[in-house]
Design a protein around this motif. Structure first.
Motif, short mmCIF file in Angstrom:
data_model
loop_
_atom_site.label_atom_id
_atom_site.label_comp_id
_atom_site.label_asym_id
_atom_site.label_seq_id
_atom_site.Cartn_x
_atom_site.Cartn_y
_atom_site.Cartn_z
N LEU A 68 15.96 53.46 -4.52
CA LEU A 68 14.86 53.78 -3.72
C LEU A 68 14.23 52.56 -3.05
CD1 LEU A 68 12.77 56.01 -6.48
CD2 LEU A 68 14.25 56.54 -4.48
N VAL A 69 14.40 51.30 -3.30
CA VAL A 69 13.95 50.34 -2.63
C VAL A 69 14.85 50.07 -1.28
CG1 VAL A 69 13.32 47.70 -2.88
CG2 VAL A 69 12.85 49.31 -4.63
N ASP A 70 16.15 50.43 -1.78
CA ASP A 70 16.93 50.15 -0.52
C ASP A 70 16.76 50.96 0.65
OD1 ASP A 70 18.34 48.04 -1.78
OD2 ASP A 70 19.80 49.25 -2.68
N SER A 71 16.01 52.10 0.32
CA SER A 71 15.86 52.98 1.60
C SER A 71 14.20 52.94 1.60
CB SER A 71 16.38 54.46 1.47
OG SER A 71 16.20 54.92 0.16
N PRO A 72 13.43 51.98 1.97
CA PRO A 72 11.90 52.04 1.99
C PRO A 72 11.37 53.11 2.87
CG PRO A 72 12.83 50.37 3.41
CD PRO A 72 14.20 50.89 2.42
N TYR A 73 11.78 53.39 3.98
CA TYR A 73 11.09 54.50 4.84
C TYR A 73 11.19 55.74 4.27
CZ TYR A 73 9.97 57.41 8.81
OH TYR A 73 9.65 58.03 9.80
N LEU A 247 19.17 65.69 -0.77
CA LEU A 247 19.57 64.97 0.23
C LEU A 247 20.35 63.76 -0.17
CD1 LEU A 247 16.65 65.23 2.73
CD2 LEU A 247 18.94 66.37 3.05
N GLU A 248 19.87 63.06 -1.47
CA GLU A 248 20.48 61.82 -2.00
C GLU A 248 21.78 62.31 -2.67
OE1 GLU A 248 20.82 57.81 -3.09
OE2 GLU A 248 19.43 58.89 -1.85
N LEU A 249 21.79 63.28 -3.01
CA LEU A 249 23.15 63.84 -3.57
C LEU A 249 24.25 64.19 -2.44
CD1 LEU A 249 24.81 64.76 -6.07
CD2 LEU A 249 23.88 67.16 -5.61
N HIS A 250 23.69 64.50 -1.59
CA HIS A 250 24.66 65.09 -0.25
C HIS A 250 25.04 63.69 0.36
CE1 HIS A 250 26.43 67.05 3.13
NE2 HIS A 250 25.71 66.06 3.84
N LYS A 251 24.21 62.73 0.29
CA LYS A 251 24.66 61.27 0.87
C LYS A 251 25.66 60.71 -0.14
CE LYS A 251 21.53 57.86 0.78
NZ LYS A 251 20.36 57.22 1.04
N ARG A 252 25.55 60.78 -1.21
CA ARG A 252 26.54 59.93 -2.16
C ARG A 252 27.48 61.10 -2.78
NH1 ARG A 252 22.66 57.68 -6.64
NH2 ARG A 252 24.42 57.02 -7.68
N ARG A 253 27.92 62.05 -1.95
CA ARG A 253 28.67 63.17 -2.36
C ARG A 253 30.24 62.48 -2.72
NH1 ARG A 253 32.62 66.81 -0.32
NH2 ARG A 253 32.44 68.90 -1.02
N GLU A 254 30.74 61.80 -1.87
CA GLU A 254 32.08 61.20 -2.11
C GLU A 254 32.13 60.34 -3.74
OE1 GLU A 254 33.09 58.55 0.86
OE2 GLU A 254 33.44 60.10 2.56
#
Length: 353
Positions: A68-73, A247-254
């Motif tokens: 969460l800190v790595d994607s602050p926006y 969205l987080e799950l889709h981003k880490r799908r691989e």
């Protein structure tokens, strides 16, 4: 590696030792202990598994916060939206609580005035007042004698000199009765008023029932409106958190697909995402608390000044410690439940090819 090392150590410990022969009549034979090697192995296995389980949870707990800190926006935007929704629900709750406090102060004006007959003596009136105090539906009873009523009339009416010219005090003995829960049950209040009207000592009983019914309707409308709006805002929290986790799950799908290929269970994959939902809900609850605090500080002074102009003693209520803890718990729980529902649906749909 720690998990595999503990498994190898446990396997080595399970190898049975060669039994020693003892003569049945020998005095040096030692009895078998209840805490044998097998029991110690089981305890060691349980301890190692518990430590490994706690380590995995601790890693998921803090790594989810790091993501969460790595994607602050994205994190700040999500927490801000959730905080606004939660703060609105909290404001409605506090508004109803302050209205109930204000209505409780107005209950003193909802008292029943019992005007006794002229032939009732002061001793009989006091005895009648004591009987009324024993009624479980009565909160407070005040007896106003003829002399007290005359003094009040002389003080506030402006006809003091005219009253002195009277040979006899024309005012009756009055008993003021304050019922309990006048804003909750109008039927019981009417029954209580009719009971007083039927009393032999009472000549006339008076109470503004129309005002009480209006106040009851206003309070019921405020409570129901607050409940409905809080439910709607709670649903909004569920959808916003669920969409963020999706969205987080889709981003880490691989990463998830690889974990499934090597045999990871759904609960193992869900763990960091559930902790992410917890962090989002927790920080949103904290931000909502600060928003509510700022809003209350802005309106507190004008409202209390207005109350003072009407000679009132109204002090605004705020969230107590238990209510603050409930706010943080509910916001975190809603986010975790939303994350679990989304993950449970998405992971069953996601199958490695």
């Amino acid at each position: 590696m720690k998990i595999f090392r503990s498994l190898y150590d446990a396997r080595d410990k399970k190898t049975p030792a060669r039994p020693q022969r003892h003569h049945p009549k020998s005095k040096t034979a030692t009895p078998a202990r209840a805490d044998g090697p097998k029991t110690r192995v089981l305890r060691g296995d349980f301890r190692d598994k518990l430590h490994a389980h706690l380590d995995l949870h601790a890693h998921a707990f803090f790594s989810s916060l790091g993501r969460l800190v790595d994607s602050p926006y994205t994190t700040i935007m999500t927490i801000t939206v959730l905080a606004i929704a939660i703060s609105l629900a909290s404001v409605f709750y506090i508004a109803v609580a302050n209205l109930q406090q204000l209505a409780g102060n107005l209950e003193a004006s909802n008292q029943i005035s019992l005007f006794l007959r002229d032939d009732i003596s002061e001793a009989s009136a006091r005895k009648f007042a004591e009987n009324i105090r024993g009624n479980p539906a009565v909160q407070e009873v005040k007896l106003i004698t003829k002399n007290q009523a005359l003094e009040e009339f002389q003080t506030f009416s402006g006809f003091g000199e005219a009253i002195k010219a009277l040979e006899k005090n024309p005012l009756p003995i009055v008993i003021q009765v304050l019922p309990k829960n006048t804003l909750e049950d109008g039927l019981e209040l009417e029954k209580l008023l009719n009971t007083f009207k039927q009393a032999v000592e009472v000549d006339f009983a008076q109470m503004d029932m129309q005002w009480i019914k209006r106040l009851q309707s206003i309070m019921e409308l405020a409570r129901r409106g607050s409940t409905v709006l809080s439910l709607l805002l709670g649903v909004a929290v569920l959808f916003v958190t669920g969409n963020t986790i999706r969205l987080e799950l889709h981003k880490r799908r691989e990463e998830v697909v690889i974990a499934k290929l090597v045999g990871a269970t759904n609960s193992f994959i869900q763990r960091p995402f559930l902790y992410s939902g917890f962090w989002i809900g927790f920080f949103a609850g904290v931000a909502a608390w600060f928003i509510v605090a700022v809003m209350m500080l802005i309106v507190k002074q004008p409202i209390e000044e207005l109350s003072g102009l009407y000679e009132g003693d109204f002090h605004m209520l705020f969230l107590s410690y238990s209510e603050t803890a409930a706010l943080l718990f509910i916001s975190s729980l809603l986010s975790v439940l939303s994350a679990w529902a989304v993950l449970n649906y998405q992971l069953h749909k996601l199958k490695p090819e």
